[in-house]
Design an enzyme around this catalytic site. Structure first.
Site, PDB file in Angstrom:
ATOM      1  N   VAL A  34       3.043   0.611  -8.669  1.00  0.00           N
ATOM      2  CA  VAL A  34       4.150  -0.143  -8.064  1.00  0.00           C
ATOM      3  C   VAL A  34       4.266  -1.527  -8.688  1.00  0.00           C
ATOM      4  O   VAL A  34       5.364  -1.978  -9.047  1.00  0.00           O
ATOM      5  CB  VAL A  34       3.969  -0.247  -6.535  1.00  0.00           C
ATOM      6  CG1 VAL A  34       5.021  -1.173  -5.933  1.00  0.00           C
ATOM      7  CG2 VAL A  34       4.055   1.127  -5.896  1.00  0.00           C
TER       8      VAL A  34
ATOM      9  N   ALA B  68      -1.952 -10.933 -10.603  1.00  0.00           N
ATOM     10  CA  ALA B  68      -3.367 -10.782 -10.231  1.00  0.00           C
ATOM     11  C   ALA B  68      -3.714  -9.324 -10.015  1.00  0.00           C
ATOM     12  O   ALA B  68      -2.912  -8.551  -9.477  1.00  0.00           O
ATOM     13  CB  ALA B  68      -3.663 -11.582  -8.964  1.00  0.00           C
TER      14      ALA B  68
ATOM     15  N   THR C 116      -0.376  -4.132  -3.272  1.00  0.00           N
ATOM     16  CA  THR C 116      -1.623  -3.411  -3.031  1.00  0.00           C
ATOM     17  C   THR C 116      -1.579  -2.748  -1.655  1.00  0.00           C
ATOM     18  O   THR C 116      -0.627  -2.908  -0.890  1.00  0.00           O
ATOM     19  CB  THR C 116      -2.826  -4.370  -3.071  1.00  0.00           C
ATOM     20  OG1 THR C 116      -2.867  -5.134  -1.853  1.00  0.00           O
ATOM     21  CG2 THR C 116      -2.745  -5.319  -4.248  1.00  0.00           C
TER      22      THR C 116
ATOM     23  N   ALA D 111      10.124   2.669   1.800  1.00  0.00           N
ATOM     24  CA  ALA D 111      10.139   2.338   0.368  1.00  0.00           C
ATOM     25  C   ALA D 111      11.400   1.535   0.068  1.00  0.00           C
ATOM     26  O   ALA D 111      11.559   0.415   0.571  1.00  0.00           O
ATOM     27  CB  ALA D 111      10.018   3.581  -0.490  1.00  0.00           C
TER      28      ALA D 111
ATOM     29  N   LYS E 128       3.530   3.394   9.606  1.00  0.00           N
ATOM     30  CA  LYS E 128       4.967   3.154   9.485  1.00  0.00           C
ATOM     31  C   LYS E 128       5.647   3.219  10.848  1.00  0.00           C
ATOM     32  O   LYS E 128       6.504   2.398  11.181  1.00  0.00           O
ATOM     33  CB  LYS E 128       5.592   4.160   8.525  1.00  0.00           C
ATOM     34  CG  LYS E 128       5.129   4.009   7.090  1.00  0.00           C
ATOM     35  CD  LYS E 128       5.746   5.074   6.189  1.00  0.00           C
ATOM     36  CE  LYS E 128       5.279   4.903   4.751  1.00  0.00           C
ATOM     37  NZ  LYS E 128       5.869   5.907   3.833  1.00  0.00           N
TER      38      LYS E 128
END
Length: 820
Positions: free
Chosen positions: A477, A505, A556, A612, A683
């Protein structure tokens, strides 16, 4: 007639003299031209150093300084002989020798006196200007142009001040008409000096040659005065500090005076006064680019900008006189400034407390000690009797000023100014604004002035919203998001949006670049980075880089990163995240994030937490803001499970479909995480909390796709190896549903404050019956949308759509000003 003034950089060498002659010759085809010249670049400074050496009885280095000065002038002269073959070399050599002989005589006299009178000093310091006029006159003569030579000592009359004398324009104009009633088509005059009323030669102080040109323009009633230098004109900010500084085409006399007074390197305020008085326009031009239009200074500002420019004046000291005597005795303020005036010290800015207990004013840094001495002497008695507090002096300060004739026409400029200073982490020490509201100034620490100027320019002039993005997580992603940002740069630029990736990062390294990371080679650059992600490192970086709109983008699924969101928001970062761990942690933490975001006026955006790239959160929040209420919810919230279930109905077994989904990157590296149902539960919890339900993850009834003994396997390979053992049992469930005309779907539901997640058999009348192949679908039953629900449907799996959702949230952090 036009008056042209050329500064030291314009006559720095022989080639420069030739170029100036070309410009004058070009102008002379359309108009008579009077030219004022400075000394060649560096010569006046050399003369000042020379006179300082003369006045020091123990300084024997002055002879070396004198020899060096002669060498510089001789070099320019000899190079001119090579460049201008028709030059009368004998006459130029003789004139140069006479100038240097006169300089020697003056120095000898000063040495004998062991003192340098002001008139001798002025004659010494004006040697460079006289050389410039002599050499340029000779070059023009070689081209067939005989120029009149104007001697400022015959007409340019000043008052008796020694540091910043003021020209008596009435007397000067009368004398000029007497001495120079007729002039040739071309005329030359040395700048920087004139005479006092007693006939003694005097210099004109800072920007003296500009002042000379303005006085000459007034005496000639010139149609235009042009000041030629080494820049294209006046900028709305120091171009050495801000590369986006914009050249100003036009500005008013008042704006020019304010800008120059507060540090802009254009014209001295006293230079503008005679031009304003006689309504003579002034144009700033670049000698190296004569074709450029420059900046025109006249009665009209010529623009609709409310704020014309921001300028800064470095090396300032602030002196404060305070105490009970200040409020009880009439005339104390007058005594303060009378003492300063007698010491010939310039006061830049004044700020007084409303109770009159203290008065503060700024002076040039190099005059601070002299100001302190004269005030201590003037108020010796009051200080001894403690009627005044010890006079305070603060050094190493600077003044930043906004200037614009139309500032008073727009509300809120002062608020924007101080907001920008706050954003630059600059503490304001004192404030001053003129009564016409055409300028506003703030005194700040000198070490922060560059930061202050940059942020003020960014916020007040660019009108280009900026995002300073730090991408955390470089998996599928994160990598896709960086690719999309790189591809969209041209489109964003066309929309006047600056999106800079200043940080990237991963779990081991942190790459930072305040200008923007080169996204064509970010992987290589990241491997060489020597920092690690931490709040303190990023906070320090934001301060150092003066970032206006820092945004953390979390790509992440790391819980430790998510649990730092509150600290990042508190530190002034926006948060854009695909990581559900923060919104599904404790309800207290969920509430704290929103409270901090509101308090710090930061955006906390998480559209990708549920669908998403689908606009789920946005639509739900819109309904709730409109007064709607969620009554019931059903949804397929996992793109990976949607794909797996679709492939099962295409003839694959559960294990085959799962492995295929994993190979396409639709599942987590360990598909057990998808088949456990926990991701779907998270979710659903986000949706429930958004709807006002104070639930915890433990309150959700979760039925995994496979038994818990499989979902508890932490090894991806082991899980995949054992998954086929459940194919037969799962196929039985499929067959049973088929007998009833139903299909299996993995559905989350919310009703009456209860969340359920699990495998359901649904028939063709159900809104989720046909949702497969990686699609997400949500049916929102609300007070406004019933019995037919509000359905949102689309692909919810894959890095591309998730990154697109993050990109959309990222653009919501744009700091659009209300003017935009």
């Amino acid at each position: 007639m036009k008056v042209l003034k050329f500064g030291g950089s314009s006559v720095a060498n022989a080639n420069a003299f030739k170029h100036v002659a070309d410009i004058i010759q070009s102008y002379s085809k359309k108009s008579a031209v009077a030219t004022v010249l400075s000394a060649p670049q560096g010569i006046t400074n050399d003369l000042i150093a020379l006179t300082d050496g003369i006045r020091l009885s123990n300084d024997d280095s002055f002879q070396g300084k004198l020899d060096k000065l002669k060498e510089k002038l001789s070099l320019i002269m000899n190079e001119s002989f090579s460049i201008c073959s028709d030059l009368n070399q004998e006459a130029v050599q003789k004139s140069t020798d006479l100038l240097l002989q006169r300089l020697n005589q003056l120095i000898k006299g000063v040495r004998l006196l062991d003192h340098c009178p002001d008139t001798s000093l002025a004659q010494i310091l004006s040697t460079g200007e006289k050389f410039s006029v002599m050499l340029l006159g000779a070059i023009l003569e070689a081209r067939g142009h005989i120029a009149s030579h104007i001697n400022p000592e015959k007409f340019l009359t000043t008052d008796d001040q020694s540091i910043e004398p003021i020209v008596d324009l009435v007397i000067s104009k009368e004398k000029f008409q007497q001495q120079y009633s007729t002039l040739n088509h071309l005329a030359l005059m040395p700048g920087f000096f004139g005479v006092k009323q007693n006939g003694e030669t005097t210099t004109l102080g800072r920007n003296g040659s500009d002042y000379s040109a303005a006085i000459l323009a007034a005496c000639l009633q010139a149609e235009l005065c042009e000041v030629w230098t080494d820049v294209d004109g006046v900028y709305n900010c120091d171009p050495n500090l801000v590369k986006e500084a914009k050249l100003l085409e036009k500005m008013s006399y008042r704006e020019a005076m304010e800008l120059s007074y507060f540090g802009a390197s254009i014209l001295h305020p006293k230079t503008i006064a005679p031009l304003l008085q006689h309504k003579i326009p002034c144009r700033i031009k670049n000698t190296n680019a004569p074709e450029n239009p420059g900046t025109l200074i006249s009665e009209k500002d010529g623009a609709n900008d409310n704020i014309k420019a921001v300028t800064n004046l470095p090396d300032v000291a602030m002196i404060t006189v305070s105490g009970p005597e200040m409020t009880g005795m009439v005339g104390m303020t007058s005594r303060v400034f009378s003492a300063i005036s007698l010491a010939e010290i310039s006061v830049i800015m004044i700020s007084q407390s409303s109770a009159k207990y203290s008065i503060s004013f700024c002076v040039p840094g190099d005059e601070a000690d002299a100001a302190l001495r004269c005030l201590n002497n003037a108020f010796k008695l009051e200080l001894q009797n403690e009627l005044l507090e010890p006079i305070n002096i603060r050094r190493n300060l600077a003044i930043i000023t906004l200037v614009g004739d139309r500032m008073h026409q727009q509300k809120g400029i002062a608020a924007k100014f101080f907001t920008a200073l706050s954003q630059a982490r600059v503490n304001v020490i004192a404030i001053a604004q003129d009564s016409s509201e055409k300028s506003i100034s703030a005194v700040v620490r000198a070490k922060r002035i560059d930061d202050a100027v940059k942020v003020c320019h960014q916020n007040l002039f660019l009108k280009k919203p900026t995002i300073d993005a730090v991408v955390v997580g470089c998996g599928t992603v994160g990598t896709e998001l960086l690719t999309q940002i790189q591809k969209q740069q041209e489109r964003l630029s066309n929309k006047n949006i600056a999106l800079k990736v200043v940080g990237i990062a991963n779990s081991r390294q942190l790459l930072l670049d305040k200008e923007s990371i080169d996204l064509s080679q970010w992987q290589e650059l990241l491997t060489k980075a020597n920092k690690q992600l931490s709040l303190e490192v990023l906070k320090d970086f934001v301060i150092e880089a003066q970032l206006n709109n820092p945004v953390i983008i979390d790509c992440t699924s790391n819980e430790s990163v998510a649990m730092q969101y509150n600290d990042f928001l508190d530190a002034g970062f926006h948060i854009v995240t695909a990581n559900k761990k923060a919104n599904t942690a404790s309800f207290d933490y969920y509430c704290q994030l929103r409270k901090t975001a509101e308090l710090k006026q930061r955006r906390f955006l998480y559209e990708t937490n549920v669908g998403a790239g689908l606009p789920v959160i946005d639509n739900l929040q819109g309904l709730l803001r409109a007064g709607d209420e969620l009554l019931q919810f059903e949804g397929i919230l996992s793109g990976s499970l949607s794909y797996i279930f679709g492939e099962i109905y295409n003839g694959l077994t559960l294990s085959q479909a799962t492995i295929k989904a994993r190979d396409f990157g639709f599942t987590e590296p360990n598909p057990a995480e998808d088949l456990s149902g926990l991701d779907v539960a998270r979710k659903a919890l986000v949706l429930a909390r958004e709807s006002g339900m104070a639930l915890e993850i433990e309150d959700i009834a979760v039925e995994p796709v496979v038994p818990e003994e499989l979902t508890s396997i932490s090894s991806a390979n082991e899980f995949v190896d054992k998954l086929p053992s459940y194919d037969e049992a799962f196929q039985e469930k499929i067959d049973k549903a088929k007998q009833n005309g139903q299909v299996l779907r993995y559905i989350a539901s919310i009703e009456k404050g209860i969340i359920k997640v699990g495998v359901q058999a649904v028939d063709e009348k159900h809104p989720l019956y046909g949702v497969t192949n990686g699609e997400n679908a949500l049916a929102l039953h609300t007070r406004y949308y019933q019995p037919i629900p509000f359905v949102i449907r689309g692909y919810g799996a894959g890095a591309e759509v998730t990154a697109a959702g993050l990109f959309g949230d990222l653009l919501k952090t744009l700091p659009w000003d209300q003017e935009h």
